[in-house]
Motif scaffolding. Structure first.
Motif, PDB file in Angstrom:
ATOM      1  N   PRO A 215       0.810  -1.217   0.000  1.00  0.00           N
ATOM      2  CA  PRO A 215       0.000   0.000   0.000  1.00  0.00           C
ATOM      3  C   PRO A 215       0.846   1.270   0.000  1.00  0.00           C
ATOM      4  O   PRO A 215       1.987   1.279   0.468  1.00  0.00           O
ATOM      5  N   THR A 216       0.277   2.323  -0.547  1.00  0.00           N
ATOM      6  CA  THR A 216       0.832   3.669  -0.442  1.00  0.00           C
ATOM      7  C   THR A 216      -0.114   4.488   0.415  1.00  0.00           C
ATOM      8  O   THR A 216      -1.329   4.473   0.186  1.00  0.00           O
ATOM      9  N   TYR A 217       0.430   5.182   1.410  1.00  0.00           N
ATOM     10  CA  TYR A 217      -0.403   5.957   2.335  1.00  0.00           C
ATOM     11  C   TYR A 217      -0.194   7.451   2.125  1.00  0.00           C
ATOM     12  O   TYR A 217       0.925   7.897   1.822  1.00  0.00           O
ATOM     13  N   PRO A 218      -1.250   8.247   2.327  1.00  0.00           N
ATOM     14  CA  PRO A 218      -1.190   9.681   2.058  1.00  0.00           C
ATOM     15  C   PRO A 218      -0.618  10.487   3.214  1.00  0.00           C
ATOM     16  O   PRO A 218      -1.239  11.446   3.701  1.00  0.00           O
ATOM     17  N   VAL A 219       0.568  10.118   3.682  1.00  0.00           N
ATOM     18  CA  VAL A 219       1.174  10.820   4.814  1.00  0.00           C
ATOM     19  C   VAL A 219       2.654  11.064   4.542  1.00  0.00           C
ATOM     20  O   VAL A 219       3.277  10.390   3.723  1.00  0.00           O
TER      21      VAL A 219
ATOM     22  N   TYR B 111       7.673   3.127   2.975  1.00  0.00           N
ATOM     23  CA  TYR B 111       7.476   3.971   4.150  1.00  0.00           C
ATOM     24  C   TYR B 111       8.791   4.079   4.899  1.00  0.00           C
ATOM     25  O   TYR B 111       9.699   3.260   4.732  1.00  0.00           O
ATOM     26  N   SER B 112       8.886   5.092   5.731  1.00  0.00           N
ATOM     27  CA  SER B 112      10.030   5.262   6.627  1.00  0.00           C
ATOM     28  C   SER B 112       9.520   5.388   8.048  1.00  0.00           C
ATOM     29  O   SER B 112       8.316   5.537   8.285  1.00  0.00           O
TER      30      SER B 112
ATOM     31  N   GLY C 188      -7.690   6.644   0.227  1.00  0.00           N
ATOM     32  CA  GLY C 188      -6.948   7.563   1.085  1.00  0.00           C
ATOM     33  C   GLY C 188      -7.854   8.357   2.000  1.00  0.00           C
ATOM     34  O   GLY C 188      -7.570   9.520   2.325  1.00  0.00           O
ATOM     35  N   ALA C 189      -8.952   7.734   2.462  1.00  0.00           N
ATOM     36  CA  ALA C 189      -9.942   8.438   3.272  1.00  0.00           C
ATOM     37  C   ALA C 189      -9.433   8.819   4.657  1.00  0.00           C
ATOM     38  O   ALA C 189     -10.086   9.582   5.375  1.00  0.00           O
ATOM     39  N   GLY C 190      -8.293   8.313   5.059  1.00  0.00           N
ATOM     40  CA  GLY C 190      -7.670   8.652   6.332  1.00  0.00           C
ATOM     41  C   GLY C 190      -6.229   8.215   6.299  1.00  0.00           C
ATOM     42  O   GLY C 190      -5.807   7.515   5.358  1.00  0.00           O
ATOM     43  N   PRO C 191      -5.424   8.588   7.291  1.00  0.00           N
ATOM     44  CA  PRO C 191      -4.002   8.222   7.276  1.00  0.00           C
ATOM     45  C   PRO C 191      -3.756   6.732   7.166  1.00  0.00           C
ATOM     46  O   PRO C 191      -2.750   6.316   6.582  1.00  0.00           O
TER      47      PRO C 191
ATOM     48  N   PRO D 270      -5.005   3.282   2.479  1.00  0.00           N
ATOM     49  CA  PRO D 270      -4.139   3.556   1.323  1.00  0.00           C
ATOM     50  C   PRO D 270      -4.835   4.423   0.278  1.00  0.00           C
ATOM     51  O   PRO D 270      -6.062   4.402   0.147  1.00  0.00           O
ATOM     52  N   ASN D 271      -4.034   5.178  -0.457  1.00  0.00           N
ATOM     53  CA  ASN D 271      -4.578   5.900  -1.610  1.00  0.00           C
ATOM     54  C   ASN D 271      -4.089   5.307  -2.928  1.00  0.00           C
ATOM     55  O   ASN D 271      -4.432   5.795  -3.994  1.00  0.00           O
TER      56      ASN D 271
END
Length: 257
Positions: A70-74, A82-83, A214-217, A220-221
């Motif tokens: 997944p890719t997250y919108p943060v 991610y890191s 991506g509806a929340g952190p 995923p978007n």
């Protein structure tokens, strides 16, 4: 893996968008919560779950098959990566060497983002022995951040999504913390399914992609295909770290009342 109580409604809505696309797998109407994570990951009837990359490469997810990254919108997340952010209390120091001999909080020794990422970041400083005097094992990213905010520990590493959730859900404690740096990017926490469903990976990926709003952190978007080999960087890091030790002693923090 990010199903905090405050965002369980978002997780349920995510599943409600996924499940109609999985009729051929006879998906359950509701998500399973609680119990042993390793037992869930290894269950032959697992339709869709999520694990950390480190248990995956260590075999703790059994024969479960990676489905998607997944890719997250943060902040701190890239396409399928991610890191971890390294956190300290504000005004307690500005560079890592300021924390030598102090106390670190980790969610668990089997965590890529909360433990191994920090071990990797500090590798050159750990060549002469443990960097911290002690480590408390808190059981969760959230508890680690709170331990630092409350002064029971001096430093911790949180994965990027957990840090955003913490800022949204616990703003008072989050305001007491400051980022020191970010660890290097690694493959994001994979969605997995039972090996019994290996012939349905395309269906599962399509369902996840359709639901990735991506509806929340923690939602995923975007979704990328995942193979076990995508997690070779996690495996390689773990092997290279060997017996590198963060602290001279580790203490299990008692659970909250």
């Amino acid at each position: 893996m990010y199903d905090w109580p405050e965002v369980q409604g978002q997780t349920d809505a995510f599943w409600a968008r996924i499940s109609p696309h999985l009729r051929e797998l006879n998906p359950p109407s509701d998500l399973t919560r609680g119990g042993s994570l390793s037992a869930v990951w290894q269950h032959q009837d697992l339709v869709l779950g999520q694990t950390c990359g480190l248990p995956l490469v260590r075999g703790e997810a059994g024969t479960a098959v990676p489905v998607a990254r997944p890719t997250y919108p943060v902040e701190g997340c890239g396409p399928g990566t991610y890191s971890s952010v390294i956190l300290a209390r504000k005004r307690s120091g500005g560079v890592l060497d300021d924390f030598r001999g102090q106390r670190v909080a980790i969610n668990g020794p089997d965590s890529q983002s909360g433990c191994n990422a920090l071990r990797d970041y500090l590798r050159t400083l750990l060549s002469d022995g443990p960097f911290f005097s002690s480590a408390i094992i808190t059981g969760s990213h959230r508890a680690s951040a709170t331990a630092v905010a409350e002064g029971r520990a001096d430093l911790c590493a949180l994965d990027a999504v957990a840090w955003q959730l913490y800022q949204d859900i616990e703003p008072v404690n989050a305001a007491k913390l400051m980022p020191i740096d970010w660890t290097r990017p690694m493959p994001s926490l994979p969605f997995i399914t039972s090996a019994e469903n290996a012939d349905h990976l395309h269906t599962l990926r399509r369902a996840l992609a359709e639901a990735a709003t991506g509806a929340g952190p923690a939602i995923p978007n975007a979704i990328l295909q995942a193979r076990l080999s995508d997690y070779d960087p996690v495996r390689d890091m773990d092997l290279q770290l060997g017996d590198v030790t963060l602290a001279q002693q580790s203490l299990n923090e008692p659970p909250p009342d």
